[in-house]
Structures are given as C-alpha cells and as structure tokens.
Design an enzyme around this catalytic site. Structure first.
Site, PDB file in Angstrom:
ATOM      1  N   ASN A 103      31.029  43.300  48.866  1.00  0.00           N
ATOM      2  CA  ASN A 103      29.822  42.770  48.218  1.00  0.00           C
ATOM      3  C   ASN A 103      29.884  41.255  48.100  1.00  0.00           C
ATOM      4  OD1 ASN A 103      27.703  44.752  47.065  1.00  0.00           O
ATOM      5  ND2 ASN A 103      29.669  45.796  46.758  1.00  0.00           N
ATOM      6  N   ILE A 156      35.340  41.975  30.505  1.00  0.00           N
ATOM      7  CA  ILE A 156      35.067  40.539  30.328  1.00  0.00           C
ATOM      8  C   ILE A 156      35.179  40.215  28.833  1.00  0.00           C
ATOM      9  CG2 ILE A 156      33.322  38.724  30.619  1.00  0.00           C
ATOM     10  CD1 ILE A 156      34.471  39.779  33.264  1.00  0.00           C
ATOM     11  N   ASN A 197      26.781  42.381  36.588  1.00  0.00           N
ATOM     12  CA  ASN A 197      27.700  43.328  37.221  1.00  0.00           C
ATOM     13  C   ASN A 197      26.899  44.313  38.051  1.00  0.00           C
ATOM     14  OD1 ASN A 197      30.176  44.784  37.687  1.00  0.00           O
ATOM     15  ND2 ASN A 197      29.506  46.286  36.160  1.00  0.00           N
ATOM     16  N   HIS A 235      27.151  48.309  39.265  1.00  0.00           N
ATOM     17  CA  HIS A 235      27.874  49.570  39.058  1.00  0.00           C
ATOM     18  C   HIS A 235      27.381  50.581  40.097  1.00  0.00           C
ATOM     19  CE1 HIS A 235      30.327  52.382  36.848  1.00  0.00           C
ATOM     20  NE2 HIS A 235      29.373  53.268  37.036  1.00  0.00           N
TER      21      HIS A 235
HETATM   22  C1  GAR Z   1      31.317  48.482  44.582  1.00  0.00           C
HETATM   23  O1  GAR Z   1      30.821  49.728  44.993  1.00  0.00           O
HETATM   24  C2  GAR Z   1      30.940  48.199  43.145  1.00  0.00           C
HETATM   25  O2  GAR Z   1      29.711  48.743  42.780  1.00  0.00           O
HETATM   26  C3  GAR Z   1      32.066  48.883  42.410  1.00  0.00           C
HETATM   27  O3  GAR Z   1      33.206  48.603  43.155  1.00  0.00           O
HETATM   28  C4  GAR Z   1      32.843  48.526  44.538  1.00  0.00           C
HETATM   29  C5  GAR Z   1      33.475  47.273  45.105  1.00  0.00           C
HETATM   30  O4  GAR Z   1      33.349  47.250  46.503  1.00  0.00           O
HETATM   31  N1  GAR Z   1      32.160  48.412  41.061  1.00  0.00           N
HETATM   32  C6  GAR Z   1      32.541  49.203  40.055  1.00  0.00           C
HETATM   33  O5  GAR Z   1      32.887  50.345  40.208  1.00  0.00           O
HETATM   34  C7  GAR Z   1      32.521  48.541  38.672  1.00  0.00           C
HETATM   35  N2  GAR Z   1      32.655  49.514  37.643  1.00  0.00           N
HETATM   36  P1  GAR Z   1      33.618  45.887  47.294  1.00  0.00           P
HETATM   37  O6  GAR Z   1      34.951  45.322  46.775  1.00  0.00           O
HETATM   38  O7  GAR Z   1      33.737  46.290  48.714  1.00  0.00           O
HETATM   39  O8  GAR Z   1      32.475  44.968  47.037  1.00  0.00           O
END
Ligand code: GAR
Length: 188
Positions: A15, A89, A103, A105
């Site tokens: 992301n 945080i 954020n 999720h």
């Molecule tokens: C993403 O799917 C994000 O939504 C999630 O971690 C992944 C990171 O992927 N976040 C959470 O679960 C927060 N609670 P990435 O490192 O490839 O962007």
C-alpha cells in the site's frame, strides 16, 4: 506548498508503494519518510526503490511517543498515513496530529477489528465466519484500535470457495484503488 506525509508500515508495504506511485506526478504531497517498527520489513526495500528515506523505531520508542513525535516535527511532517502498521499509536502523537492520522483496515469495521486483528488474521476470521462480503475501512486514528471515525468503506463480495488468500487479494485490490483517492480527497 506540498504537504509532507509520513507513512508508517510494519510489513510488505505494497500500500505504501501504491500510494507513493499514485502521487508521483502530483505536487500536492511529498512522501518524506517511511517509518517502521521492523528493521527487516520489506517496506524498507520498497522505500529504497522509491528513493524515500526509511527508518526503524522500536516498539518502546513508538509507545513512548516523544521520540517519534520529535522526529516527525524535525521533518516537518503534516500528515501520517498508516499502511499495514501494527502498533498502537500513542496519545502524544494523536494529540499532536488531530484528524491528521489515518489508517486502513482490511475488513468492514466495526466487524473484525481490534487488537491482534491484522492482515491474514482478519481474512481468516472472515472466511471462518462464512461471510458473503468483506471490504476495507479507512478511518481516522484515535486511542483505541480501529475505533476512530470512519471516512470511507468499500465492499467486495465473497464466494464460499474463496480462501483467506483469495479474500486478501480482493481486499488488496480495493485498498490500492481507494486509499490514495481518499488521501487526495481529505488532504489534497
Ligand atoms: C493491508 O491489507 C492493511 O489493510 C492491513 O495490513 C495489510 C498491509 O499490506 N492493515 C491491518 O491489518 C491493520 N489492522 P501491505 O504491507 O502490503 O500494504
């Protein structure tokens, strides 16, 4: 003048990379730094490729708040984007950046949120519950995990044969499509 954004990421950073690339021709934002709590997280490799300095702070440094806050202030950071960042945080940071930390999720909050619910754990829980849809939630960050005001949600439908990995793929696609656009809408 372009706003300076810090991205916080604990893992792969897909992301983070997608957001930076989305704004590569825009002058609205400068992605000044990427911070992680894991020194071996793949996001550091992506940062190198994107020519963005990346730094690691320990869990203690993040939870103390001041060390990271001073660093962000020294770097004139205006906004903070969490992209797969797994630590809480601290209040110090939330007070210093009111409605300036968001954020993403990987589920439809308030379902499947809270401490320990991240990445594949979320998709496995969604699969085990037999949900016929999942999606993404983009929200402001407050003191509690996944409880800040919701800015945006998008859904995808699931089939009974979708594995947790299939759900992750569908959810990631929504994340790549919408996270940069939401950043542009609220701060651009
Ligand atoms: C993403 O799917 C994000 O939504 C999630 O971690 C992944 C990171 O992927 N976040 C959470 O679960 C927060 N609670 P990435 O490192 O490839 O962007």
């Amino acid at each position: 003048m372009s706003s300076r954004i810090a991205i916080l990421a604990s893992g792969s950073g897909s992301n983070a990379e997608n957001i930076v690339n989305y704004f590569s021709k825009s002058t609205k934002f400068t992605f000044s730094v990427i911070l992680s709590n894991k020194k071996d997280a793949f996001v550091h490799e992506r940062a190198k490729k994107l020519s963005i300095p990346s730094y690691t702070f320990t869990k203690e440094e993040f939870s103390a708040g001041d060390v990271v806050l001073n660093f962000l202030k020294e770097n004139n950071i205006d906004y903070i984007v969490l992209a797969g960042f797994l630590l809480k945080i601290p209040t110090t940071l939330i007070k210093a950046y009111p409605n300036k930390i968001i954020n993403i999720h990987p589920a439809l909050l308030p379902k499947y949120g809270g401490k320990g619910m991240y990445g594949n754990k979320v998709h496995e829980a969604v699969k085990n519950a037999g949900e016929n849809e999942s999606g993404i939630t983009i929200h402001y960050v407050n003191e509690n995990y996944d409880e800040g005001n919701i800015i945006f949600q998008a859904k995808c439908s699931l089939t009974p044969t979708d594995s947790a990995a299939d759900i992750a793929t569908k959810v990631h696609a929504l994340e790549y499509e919408h996270y940069p656009k939401v950043i542009d809408i609220i701060w651009g």
